[in-house]
Design an enzyme around this catalytic site. Structure first.
Site, PDB file in Angstrom:
ATOM      1  N   ASP A 275       0.739  -1.196   0.073  1.00 28.00           N
ATOM      2  CA  ASP A 275      -0.147   0.056  -0.015  1.00 28.00           C
ATOM      3  C   ASP A 275       0.856   1.306  -0.098  1.00 28.00           C
ATOM      4  O   ASP A 275       1.546   1.994   1.002  1.00 28.00           O
ATOM      5  CB  ASP A 275      -0.852  -0.090   1.286  1.00 28.00           C
ATOM      6  CG  ASP A 275      -1.885   1.072   1.392  1.00 28.00           C
ATOM      7  OD1 ASP A 275      -1.894   1.779   0.216  1.00 28.00           O
ATOM      8  OD2 ASP A 275      -2.618   1.429   2.339  1.00 28.00           O
ATOM      9  N   LYS A 282       1.453   7.869   0.462  1.00 26.70           N
ATOM     10  CA  LYS A 282       1.854   7.976   2.028  1.00 26.70           C
ATOM     11  C   LYS A 282       3.372   8.766   2.055  1.00 26.70           C
ATOM     12  O   LYS A 282       4.157   8.863   1.078  1.00 26.70           O
ATOM     13  CB  LYS A 282       1.968   6.687   2.278  1.00 26.70           C
ATOM     14  CG  LYS A 282       0.623   5.820   2.540  1.00 26.70           C
ATOM     15  CD  LYS A 282       0.871   4.398   3.153  1.00 26.70           C
ATOM     16  CE  LYS A 282      -0.229   3.720   3.198  1.00 26.70           C
ATOM     17  NZ  LYS A 282      -1.224   4.445   4.396  1.00 26.70           N
ATOM     18  N   ASP A 352      -5.961   6.486  -0.740  1.00 25.83           N
ATOM     19  CA  ASP A 352      -4.973   5.589   0.494  1.00 25.83           C
ATOM     20  C   ASP A 352      -6.118   4.929   1.266  1.00 25.83           C
ATOM     21  O   ASP A 352      -5.939   3.976   1.911  1.00 25.83           O
ATOM     22  CB  ASP A 352      -4.423   6.560   1.394  1.00 25.83           C
ATOM     23  CG  ASP A 352      -3.418   5.760   2.058  1.00 25.83           C
ATOM     24  OD1 ASP A 352      -3.058   4.705   1.921  1.00 25.83           O
ATOM     25  OD2 ASP A 352      -2.826   6.277   2.840  1.00 25.83           O
ATOM     26  N   GLU A 354      -7.992   2.618   0.371  1.00 25.19           N
ATOM     27  CA  GLU A 354      -8.102   1.539  -0.628  1.00 25.19           C
ATOM     28  C   GLU A 354      -8.638  -0.048   0.143  1.00 25.19           C
ATOM     29  O   GLU A 354      -9.525  -0.628  -0.734  1.00 25.19           O
ATOM     30  CB  GLU A 354      -6.986   1.352  -1.347  1.00 25.19           C
ATOM     31  CG  GLU A 354      -6.083   0.193  -0.959  1.00 25.19           C
ATOM     32  CD  GLU A 354      -5.538   0.622   0.709  1.00 25.19           C
ATOM     33  OE1 GLU A 354      -5.500   1.818   1.131  1.00 25.19           O
ATOM     34  OE2 GLU A 354      -4.940  -0.188   1.340  1.00 25.19           O
ATOM     35  N   ARG A 356     -11.053  -0.315   2.214  1.00 19.14           N
ATOM     36  CA  ARG A 356     -12.421  -0.703   2.134  1.00 19.14           C
ATOM     37  C   ARG A 356     -12.927  -0.787   0.939  1.00 19.14           C
ATOM     38  O   ARG A 356     -13.957  -1.473   0.718  1.00 19.14           O
ATOM     39  CB  ARG A 356     -13.128   0.706   2.817  1.00 19.14           C
ATOM     40  CG  ARG A 356     -12.782   1.779   2.139  1.00 19.14           C
ATOM     41  CD  ARG A 356     -12.938   3.134   3.063  1.00 19.14           C
ATOM     42  NE  ARG A 356     -11.922   3.354   3.838  1.00 19.14           N
ATOM     43  CZ  ARG A 356     -11.711   4.243   4.867  1.00 19.14           C
ATOM     44  NH1 ARG A 356     -12.826   5.140   4.759  1.00 19.14           N
ATOM     45  NH2 ARG A 356     -10.790   4.441   5.725  1.00 19.14           N
TER      46      ARG A 356
HETATM   47  N1  BES Z   1      -3.256   0.013   5.364  1.00 22.38           N
HETATM   48  C1  BES Z   1      -3.608   1.636   5.700  1.00 22.38           C
HETATM   49  C2  BES Z   1      -3.845   1.595   7.253  1.00 22.38           C
HETATM   50  C3  BES Z   1      -2.704   1.293   8.345  1.00 22.38           C
HETATM   51  C4  BES Z   1      -1.961   2.680   8.690  1.00 22.38           C
HETATM   52  C5  BES Z   1      -2.186   0.018   8.749  1.00 22.38           C
HETATM   53  C6  BES Z   1      -0.962   2.289   9.639  1.00 22.38           C
HETATM   54  C7  BES Z   1      -1.357  -0.022   9.465  1.00 22.38           C
HETATM   55  C8  BES Z   1      -0.488   1.178  10.055  1.00 22.38           C
HETATM   56  C9  BES Z   1      -5.046   1.998   4.972  1.00 22.38           C
HETATM   57  O1  BES Z   1      -5.029   1.590   3.829  1.00 22.38           O
HETATM   58  C10 BES Z   1      -4.972   3.271   5.116  1.00 22.38           C
HETATM   59  O2  BES Z   1      -4.172   4.081   4.320  1.00 22.38           O
HETATM   60  N2  BES Z   1      -5.826   3.958   5.876  1.00 22.38           N
HETATM   61  C11 BES Z   1      -5.849   5.432   5.560  1.00 22.38           C
HETATM   62  C12 BES Z   1      -7.508   5.962   5.720  1.00 22.38           C
HETATM   63  C13 BES Z   1      -7.423   7.356   5.513  1.00 22.38           C
HETATM   64  C14 BES Z   1      -6.838   7.883   4.159  1.00 22.38           C
HETATM   65  C15 BES Z   1      -9.195   7.660   5.427  1.00 22.38           C
HETATM   66  C16 BES Z   1      -5.643   5.937   7.154  1.00 22.38           C
HETATM   67  O3  BES Z   1      -5.553   5.200   8.000  1.00 22.38           O
HETATM   68  O4  BES Z   1      -4.767   7.136   7.237  1.00 22.38           O
HETATM   69 ZN    ZN Z   2      -4.164  -0.280   3.234  1.00 23.28          ZN
HETATM   70 MN    MN Z   3      -4.245   3.027   2.427  1.00 22.37          MN
END
Ligand code: BES
Ligand code: ZN
Ligand code: MN
Length: 507
Positions: A275, A282, A352, A354, A356
C-alpha cells in the site's frame, strides 16, 4: 530463502519430571510459589533455585527467567528454565500460552531441540486448555523472521515438546493437536505478512493461497482480472488499475459432509500486497511496513487451512481480494467515481482508503456465495491504532451478540480485541454530492467511518469487522513476541469456527 518456522512434535506425558527425556525442562513458577509439589526439584537444581529466590534474583514475576543446570544424576533432563508466571490466582490460559512461548524461545537460544513443559495446576486453567495453549506456545516460539538473511547463522528449531499434564481429563490429545495446528498456521500467516511486496505480488499471493489451502484440504479457486471484470468488481479493479500487477480474487471453500445445515461462515481478508497510498501517496517514513497490508488476507487463508486440517464440522468460505495500491499513470484519482459489483457508486476522496474498496466487493461476493455469517479482517485504519494502540484490535459490527461471539473467540485465542460503536450518526462523514457515498470520512472517528463504509456491503447478514492495523505487526519485541508479523486473527477465526455449535442456529 531460509526456513522461517518448523512445527515441533508435541506429546503428553504423565511421568514425573525426573523421568522426562528432554534436553531442558520449562517450569512455570508462580509468585510466592514454594515449589514443594515438584518432587526432587530442589535437589535437582543443587539448591540453586532456593538460593536464587533467597537473594531475590528470581521471584516468579511474570515472564522473568532463571536458567540452571540439573545437578543430580537421577534426572534425565540436564537443564531447567524457570519462567515467572505471576500470582497463581491471576493465572489464565492466555498467560500460560505466553509463558510457554518465553520458555520455548529461551530453549532455542540455548540451542536445545527437545523440551519438556511442566504444567502446574492453577484455578483459572483447565487441563484441556493447558494442553492446547502450551502446544500453541511452543509452536509460536519456533518462528524466525530473518527469511532473507544469507549469513550462515546457526538457528535451532524445537523438534519435540513433552508436556506434563497430571490430571486424567479426556480430550488432552485432541487439544494438543488443536494447539499445534493453531501454532503452525499462525506462523504460516506470519511468513506471508513478512514477505516483501516485490516477492509477494498479488499473483504470487494467490499461488501461495492455492498451495497452503490445497495441502490442508481446502478447495481453492483463483479468479484472475478477466473474471473479476466479468463480475463488475469496479472497486477492486479501481484500486488495481494503478499497478502493473494484475489483481486476483481468491475463494477458499471448506464444505465437510458432516457440516451443520444452514450455516456458512464467510471469512473475508484484506489482501493489499503493498500500500503506497496510490495518488494520495503516503509519506516515506514507515512506508516499508505497508508490505503487511495483506495480513487480514493471510489470516483468512491460514485460518481456512487450519479449519480444514482440524475437520471442523461447519461450512466456511474465505474470500481474499488481492492487489497492490500504486500511483501509476492509470491510477484512480481523487474525485473519480467507481461502481461496486453490487451497483453502489463511490466517490474517491483519498486513494489511500483502498482497503474498504476491495473489501466492499469481496463482502458482496461472499454474500453471493451463500454466506450466512460474515467476519472480515483488515489492516484498515491508522485511526484504529490511535484509538486502541498496538495490542488490541478494533471490533465493529452488528448485531451485538455476533460481535460478542467474535470477541469471546479472540479472548480465548489470546488475540485481544474490543468493540467500538458504529452509530448511524457517523454516516454523515461519508456523504457525497455526486455519488452514493465517499470512501473517506476524514480524520475524526476514522476507524468507525471505515467500518460504516464496509457495512454498506454486508446486506442484512450478521457481520463483524476486525481492524488489525495495530496488531498485525509488532514494532517492539516483548518477552513473548518478537518484532515483526504476529499472525493475529488466525486463532480467533479458528476458535470462532470451532465454537459454531454455540452461535449458529440452523434454520
Ligand atoms: N493500510 C492502511 C492502514 C494502516 C495504517 C495500517 C497504518 C497499518 C498502519 C490503510 O489503507 C490506510 O491507508 N488508511 C488510511 C485511511 C484514510 C486515508 C481515510 C489511514 O488510516 O490513514
Ligand atoms: Zn491499506
Ligand atoms: Mn491505504
Amino acid at each position: 530463502m531460509r526456513t522461517a518456522y518448523t512445527t515441533p512434535d508435541v506429546a503428553r506425558t504423565a511421568r514425573p519430571a525426573a523421568e522426562i527425556d528432554a534436553d531442558l525442562l520449562i517450569l512455570p513458577v508462580f509468585a510466592e510459589d514454594d515449589l514443594t509439589d515438584e518432587t526432587g526439584l530442589h535437589q535437582a537444581s543443587g539448591g540453586e533455585i532456593d538460593r536464587a529466590r533467597a537473594r531475590g534474583e528470581f521471584t516468579g514475576k511474570l515472564f522473568d527467567l532463571f536458567v540452571t543446570g540439573v545437578a543430580t544424576t537421577g534426572w534425565k533432563a540436564s537443564r531447567l528454565v524457570l519462567v515467572g508466571a505471576g500470582p497463581r490466582a491471576e493465572f489464565t490460559s492466555d498467560r500460560l500460552r505466553r509463558v510457554a512461548i518465553v520458555g520455548g524461545l529461551a530453549a532455542r537460544q540455548r540451542h536445545v531441540t527437545r523440551v519438556g513443559v511442566l504444567h502446574r495446576a492453577a484455578p483459572g486453567v483447565t487441563d484441556v486448555q493447558a494442553a492446547q495453549v502450551i502446544a500453541e506456545g511452543v509452536c509460536l516460539a519456533n518462528y524466525d523472521g530473518g527469511s532473507y538473511k544469507t549469513e550462515d547463522a546457526t538457528r535451532v528449531w524445537l523438534e519435540r515438546a513433552e508436556i506434563r499434564i497430571a490430571g486424567g481429563a479426556d480430550g488432552i490429545d485432541a487439544a494438543l493437536e488443536r494447539g499445534r495446528t493453531l501454532g503452525e498456521f499462525s506462523n504460516q500467516a506470519r511468513v506471508l505478512a513478512n514477505e516483501p511486496g516485490n516477492t509477494l505480488t498479488p499473483r504470487v499471493f494467490a499461488e501461495r493461497a492455492m498451495a497452503i489451502g490445497s495441502a490442508a484440504g481446502v478447495q481453492v479457486e483463483v479468479l484472475d482480472e478477466t473474471r473479476i471484470a466479468a463480475l463488475k468488481m469496479g472497486l477492486l479493479l479501481g484500486v488495481a488499475q494503478g499497478s502493473q500487477e494484475p489483481p486476483r480474487l481468491v475463494v477458499l471453500r471448506h464444505e465437510p459432509a458432516d457440516a451443520a445445515p444452514g450455516v456458512v461462515l464467510a471469512l473475508v481478508g484484506k489482501g493489499i500486497t503493498f500500500d503506497t497510498g496510490g495518488i494520495s501517496i503516503k509519506p516515506a517514513e514507515n512506508m516499508d511496513k505497508m508490505k503487511d497490508d495483506m495480513s487480514g488476507g493471510a489470516a483468512v487463508i491460514c485460518a481456512m487451512a487450519a479449519i480444514a486440517r482440524l475437520n471442523v464440522p461447519i461450512r466456511c468460505i474465505g474470500v481474499v481480494p488481492m492487489t497492490e495500491n500504486m500511483p501509476g499513470g492509470r491510477a484512480v484519482k481523487p474525485g473519480d467515481v467507481l461502481q461496486s459489483a453490487e451497483g453502489k457508486t463511490v466517490e474517491i476522496i483519498n486513494t489511500d482508503a483502498e482497503g474498504r474498496l476491495v473489501l466492499g466487493d469481496a463482502l458482496w461476493y461472499a454474500r453471493q456465495l451463500g454466506a450466512t455469517h460474515l467476519v472480515d479482517l483488515a489492516t484498515l485504519t491508522g485511526a484504529c491504532v490511535v484509538a486502541l494502540g498496538k495490542t488490541t484490535s478494533g471490533l465493529f459490527g452488528t448485531p451485538a451478540p455476533w460481535v460478542e461471539q467474535v470477541r469471546l473467540a479472540s479472548e480465548r485465542s489470546g488475540d485481544r480485541s474490543w468493540p467500538m460503536p458504529i452509530f448511524d450518526d457517523y454516516k454523515d462523514h461519508l456523504k457525497s454530492e455526486i455519488a452514493d457515498f465517499t470512501n473517506s470520512g476524514g480524520r475524526a472517528a476514522g476507524a468507525i467511518t471505515a467500518a460504516l463504509f464496509l457495512k454498506e456491503f454486508v446486506g442484512d447478514l450478521p457481520w463483524v469487522h476486525m481492524d488489525i492495523a495495530g496488531t498485525a505487526w509488532a514494532e517492539e519485541a516483548k518477552a513473548y513476541q518478537p518484532k515483526g508479523a504476529t499472525g493475529v486473527g488466525v486463532r480467533t477465526l479458528v476458535e470462532l469456527a470451532l465454537d459454531a455449535p454455540s452461535w449458529s442456529n440452523p434454520r
